[in-house]
Design a protein around this motif. Sequence first.
Motif, PDB file in Angstrom:
ATOM      1  N   VAL A 287       0.998  -1.071  -0.062  1.00  0.00           N
ATOM      2  CA  VAL A 287       0.041   0.026   0.045  1.00  0.00           C
ATOM      3  C   VAL A 287       0.991   1.154  -0.002  1.00  0.00           C
ATOM      4  O   VAL A 287       1.605   1.329   0.969  1.00  0.00           O
ATOM      5  N   ILE A 288       0.676   2.066  -1.021  1.00  0.00           N
ATOM      6  CA  ILE A 288       1.682   3.230  -1.210  1.00  0.00           C
ATOM      7  C   ILE A 288       0.877   4.487  -1.405  1.00  0.00           C
ATOM      8  O   ILE A 288      -0.554   4.350  -1.848  1.00  0.00           O
ATOM      9  N   SER A 289       1.554   5.545  -0.848  1.00  0.00           N
ATOM     10  CA  SER A 289       0.949   6.972  -1.326  1.00  0.00           C
ATOM     11  C   SER A 289       2.095   7.815  -2.089  1.00  0.00           C
ATOM     12  O   SER A 289       3.144   7.722  -1.742  1.00  0.00           O
ATOM     13  N   ASP A 311     -11.401   3.714  -5.198  1.00  0.00           N
ATOM     14  CA  ASP A 311     -12.516   4.024  -6.057  1.00  0.00           C
ATOM     15  C   ASP A 311     -12.495   3.134  -7.368  1.00  0.00           C
ATOM     16  O   ASP A 311     -13.302   3.443  -8.402  1.00  0.00           O
ATOM     17  N   GLY A 312     -11.382   2.151  -7.545  1.00  0.00           N
ATOM     18  CA  GLY A 312     -11.616   1.428  -8.720  1.00  0.00           C
ATOM     19  C   GLY A 312     -10.613   2.086  -9.751  1.00  0.00           C
ATOM     20  O   GLY A 312     -10.408   1.291 -10.916  1.00  0.00           O
ATOM     21  N   LYS A 313     -10.077   3.117  -9.552  1.00  0.00           N
ATOM     22  CA  LYS A 313      -9.178   3.734 -10.482  1.00  0.00           C
ATOM     23  C   LYS A 313      -7.797   2.995 -10.513  1.00  0.00           C
ATOM     24  O   LYS A 313      -7.349   2.506  -9.469  1.00  0.00           O
ATOM     25  N   GLU A 314      -7.278   2.808 -11.701  1.00  0.00           N
ATOM     26  CA  GLU A 314      -6.084   2.214 -11.906  1.00  0.00           C
ATOM     27  C   GLU A 314      -5.015   3.092 -12.600  1.00  0.00           C
ATOM     28  O   GLU A 314      -5.132   3.794 -13.788  1.00  0.00           O
ATOM     29  N   TYR A 315      -4.119   3.367 -11.773  1.00  0.00           N
ATOM     30  CA  TYR A 315      -2.749   4.390 -12.374  1.00  0.00           C
ATOM     31  C   TYR A 315      -1.841   3.615 -12.522  1.00  0.00           C
ATOM     32  O   TYR A 315      -1.301   2.908 -12.123  1.00  0.00           O
ATOM     33  N   LEU A 316      -1.242   4.121 -13.788  1.00  0.00           N
ATOM     34  CA  LEU A 316      -0.081   3.386 -14.330  1.00  0.00           C
ATOM     35  C   LEU A 316       1.257   4.370 -14.098  1.00  0.00           C
ATOM     36  O   LEU A 316       1.437   5.214 -14.940  1.00  0.00           O
ATOM     37  N   ILE A 317       2.026   4.312 -12.792  1.00  0.00           N
ATOM     38  CA  ILE A 317       2.934   5.148 -12.475  1.00  0.00           C
ATOM     39  C   ILE A 317       4.471   4.602 -13.238  1.00  0.00           C
ATOM     40  O   ILE A 317       4.639   3.289 -12.865  1.00  0.00           O
ATOM     41  N   PRO A 318       4.830   5.544 -13.935  1.00  0.00           N
ATOM     42  CA  PRO A 318       6.381   5.142 -14.266  1.00  0.00           C
ATOM     43  C   PRO A 318       7.192   4.626 -13.255  1.00  0.00           C
ATOM     44  O   PRO A 318       7.238   5.464 -12.010  1.00  0.00           O
ATOM     45  N   ASN A 319       8.102   3.874 -13.471  1.00  0.00           N
ATOM     46  CA  ASN A 319       8.818   3.307 -12.547  1.00  0.00           C
ATOM     47  C   ASN A 319      10.097   4.495 -12.088  1.00  0.00           C
ATOM     48  O   ASN A 319      10.472   4.637 -10.959  1.00  0.00           O
ATOM     49  N   GLU A 320      10.305   5.314 -12.828  1.00  0.00           N
ATOM     50  CA  GLU A 320      11.343   6.524 -12.582  1.00  0.00           C
ATOM     51  C   GLU A 320      10.790   7.271 -11.676  1.00  0.00           C
ATOM     52  O   GLU A 320      11.296   7.713 -10.777  1.00  0.00           O
ATOM     53  N   ASP A 321       9.382   7.532 -11.462  1.00  0.00           N
ATOM     54  CA  ASP A 321       8.727   8.330 -10.625  1.00  0.00           C
ATOM     55  C   ASP A 321       8.880   7.669  -9.093  1.00  0.00           C
ATOM     56  O   ASP A 321       9.013   8.460  -8.143  1.00  0.00           O
ATOM     57  N   LEU A 322       8.727   6.321  -9.024  1.00  0.00           N
ATOM     58  CA  LEU A 322       8.876   5.770  -7.794  1.00  0.00           C
ATOM     59  C   LEU A 322      10.140   5.601  -7.410  1.00  0.00           C
ATOM     60  O   LEU A 322      10.559   5.541  -6.174  1.00  0.00           O
ATOM     61  N   ILE A 323      11.050   6.037  -8.249  1.00  0.00           N
ATOM     62  CA  ILE A 323      12.545   5.917  -7.613  1.00  0.00           C
ATOM     63  C   ILE A 323      12.973   7.561  -7.309  1.00  0.00           C
ATOM     64  O   ILE A 323      13.679   7.737  -6.367  1.00  0.00           O
ATOM     65  N   ASN A 325      10.682  10.243  -6.607  1.00  0.00           N
ATOM     66  CA  ASN A 325      10.094  11.178  -5.893  1.00  0.00           C
ATOM     67  C   ASN A 325       9.793  10.368  -4.569  1.00  0.00           C
ATOM     68  O   ASN A 325      10.042   9.283  -4.449  1.00  0.00           O
ATOM     69  N   GLN A 326       9.256  11.059  -3.513  1.00  0.00           N
ATOM     70  CA  GLN A 326       8.968  10.553  -2.274  1.00  0.00           C
ATOM     71  C   GLN A 326       7.997   9.573  -2.207  1.00  0.00           C
ATOM     72  O   GLN A 326       6.717  10.216  -2.582  1.00  0.00           O
ATOM     73  N   VAL A 327       7.915   8.424  -1.711  1.00  0.00           N
ATOM     74  CA  VAL A 327       7.005   7.598  -1.890  1.00  0.00           C
ATOM     75  C   VAL A 327       6.539   6.948  -0.433  1.00  0.00           C
ATOM     76  O   VAL A 327       7.664   6.762   0.028  1.00  0.00           O
ATOM     77  N   VAL A 328       5.580   7.096   0.014  1.00  0.00           N
ATOM     78  CA  VAL A 328       5.162   6.384   1.306  1.00  0.00           C
ATOM     79  C   VAL A 328       4.560   4.929   1.014  1.00  0.00           C
ATOM     80  O   VAL A 328       3.489   4.624   0.475  1.00  0.00           O
ATOM     81  N   ASN A 329       5.337   4.036   1.701  1.00  0.00           N
ATOM     82  CA  ASN A 329       4.946   2.696   1.548  1.00  0.00           C
ATOM     83  C   ASN A 329       4.512   2.136   3.155  1.00  0.00           C
ATOM     84  O   ASN A 329       5.239   2.073   3.926  1.00  0.00           O
ATOM     85  N   TRP A 330       3.101   1.942   2.916  1.00  0.00           N
ATOM     86  CA  TRP A 330       2.730   1.972   4.355  1.00  0.00           C
ATOM     87  C   TRP A 330       2.869   0.377   4.880  1.00  0.00           C
ATOM     88  O   TRP A 330       2.528   0.019   5.962  1.00  0.00           O
ATOM     89  N   SER A 331       3.404  -0.509   3.793  1.00  0.00           N
ATOM     90  CA  SER A 331       3.841  -1.742   4.327  1.00  0.00           C
ATOM     91  C   SER A 331       4.956  -2.249   3.862  1.00  0.00           C
ATOM     92  O   SER A 331       5.310  -3.340   3.406  1.00  0.00           O
ATOM     93  N   HIS A 332       5.966  -1.258   3.886  1.00  0.00           N
ATOM     94  CA  HIS A 332       7.399  -1.975   3.410  1.00  0.00           C
ATOM     95  C   HIS A 332       8.017  -2.809   4.377  1.00  0.00           C
ATOM     96  O   HIS A 332       8.344  -4.109   4.140  1.00  0.00           O
ATOM     97  N   SER A 333       8.295  -2.351   5.611  1.00  0.00           N
ATOM     98  CA  SER A 333       8.954  -3.231   6.522  1.00  0.00           C
ATOM     99  C   SER A 333       8.120  -4.146   7.323  1.00  0.00           C
ATOM    100  O   SER A 333       8.523  -5.194   7.981  1.00  0.00           O
ATOM    101  N   ASN A 334       6.670  -3.469   7.763  1.00  0.00           N
ATOM    102  CA  ASN A 334       5.649  -4.305   8.367  1.00  0.00           C
ATOM    103  C   ASN A 334       4.454  -3.833   7.936  1.00  0.00           C
ATOM    104  O   ASN A 334       4.218  -2.955   7.372  1.00  0.00           O
ATOM    105  N   ASP A 335       3.416  -4.592   8.449  1.00  0.00           N
ATOM    106  CA  ASP A 335       2.096  -4.292   8.101  1.00  0.00           C
ATOM    107  C   ASP A 335       1.241  -3.244   9.326  1.00  0.00           C
ATOM    108  O   ASP A 335       0.059  -2.884   8.836  1.00  0.00           O
ATOM    109  N   TYR A 336       1.922  -2.880  10.071  1.00  0.00           N
ATOM    110  CA  TYR A 336       1.445  -2.011  11.088  1.00  0.00           C
ATOM    111  C   TYR A 336       1.404  -0.556  10.665  1.00  0.00           C
ATOM    112  O   TYR A 336       2.208   0.139  10.358  1.00  0.00           O
ATOM    113  N   VAL A 337       0.181   0.046  10.935  1.00  0.00           N
ATOM    114  CA  VAL A 337       0.069   1.424  10.451  1.00  0.00           C
ATOM    115  C   VAL A 337      -0.975   2.071  11.659  1.00  0.00           C
ATOM    116  O   VAL A 337      -1.844   1.635  11.914  1.00  0.00           O
ATOM    117  N   ARG A 338      -0.498   3.298  12.079  1.00  0.00           N
ATOM    118  CA  ARG A 338      -0.847   4.146  12.958  1.00  0.00           C
ATOM    119  C   ARG A 338      -2.021   5.175  12.587  1.00  0.00           C
ATOM    120  O   ARG A 338      -1.409   5.792  11.703  1.00  0.00           O
TER     121      ARG A 338
END
Length: 442
Positions: A287-289, A311-323, A325-338
């Motif tokens: 899960v990312i933001s 809402d069912g929308k599917e975004y095709l995000i270029p891999n370069e943007d994930l490298i 830009n700042q990406v929030v990965n809600w489940s990177h190291s563990n699944d706990y979210v506060r």
Amino acid sequence: MGNDETATIDFMAQFSSLLISASNFAQSLLVPGWRLYQVLIVLGLMVLAYGLHKVSDIWLQNFVRNRDGWKTWQLRMIVQIRRRLGLIWFCFFAWGIWAVMQAVTWPSRSYLIGLAGTLAIAWLVIGFATRFVRNRFLRRLVTWCLWIYVTLYYLNLSDDFTQFLDNLDISFGDFRISVLTLLSAVVLIGILFTGARLVSNTTATTIRRNEDISPSMQVLAVKAVQILLYGIAFFVGINSVGIDLSGLAILTGAIGVGLGFGLQKVISNLVSGVIILLDKSIKPGDVISLGETFGWIQTLGARYASVVTRDGKEYLIPNEDLITNQVVNWSHSNDYVRLDIFFGTAYGDDPHKVRELAIEAATTVDRVLDYPKRPVCHIVGFGDSSVDYILRFWIKDPTGGLTNIRGGVYLALWDAFKDHGISIPFPQREVKVLKDSADAID
């Protein structure tokens, strides 16, 4: 006179001879005899097969509608059979009549019927086999090339036609390519690509079933296997038909430089995709933001990542943007979210009791963790009309959504405060009209 011109003249002579033979055969049909009878039988079988196609197609549709739980490959096979019902019926009756005539009369009196049945079966097998070629244009090209070849083969014209296509060539110095070579390469590469796709799909299924391999490494392994198999298929196909790639080295080098400048973004996305798979920073299911986009990684492709929102929308995000830009990965190291929610109560309510009720209400909501991370509630300030609190709680399944869990906690707070007489204040304004001001207005 050159060899190519001589070969062309020979072919034209053979072609003229073929036309004469075809003209003589057509004239022989004007005289009653077994040739004419066989042609009429073949035409009659074509009409019969067409009629049975229409009738059996309706029956087959009704049969499929009454069946539930069929797999996708079974439905696709039924569609392919429906398209070729006429050819199937023709093969059945042609070979049946041929077998009967072989038993009761001279073999020569059923030769044309057997030839028509043989061609029909060859076309039918090619039609089913080429369905494994996924690319539509390549599938059609391979299908038509094979149909033409088998037709010429059974008419004993394949050698002459092959020689004619081989004489139609283009030469650049020592490099030579003919129409025959090009068509052979396309057909062979199409067949090899189909085999490579089947092998890669089987390998991909085996890799995905291996739980010891992380999801990101599974994707990388599948892509590596696909590139390797398709690359081998391409070069094997090129070399098998005798095309020497060394003559194109300079040309391909120049084209490569041009493509390098024109496809910088594409190459950057490809490299970024490999980096993402290697460092495991993002993997399918996370899960990312990214900016205003919040969703789940569905697939990681060579060029982009597919992110599906609530809402069912599917975004095709270029891999370069994930490298970059700042990406929030809600489940990177563990699944706990506060999650934090803010609320306020009246000054007349006991804050100790408010905090206790808030924690208890949060723990009654599904998906809110009570162990090992228990909800907490703190006072964060004294507002103009309320005592302000923050309620912090943890969840372990961000894929289930964040807004809905916040809404559930707010409803639990509302019910708990209502049952225990805790009031939630809201800003109010009182307007007082002084007596002197009222007299002045009058």
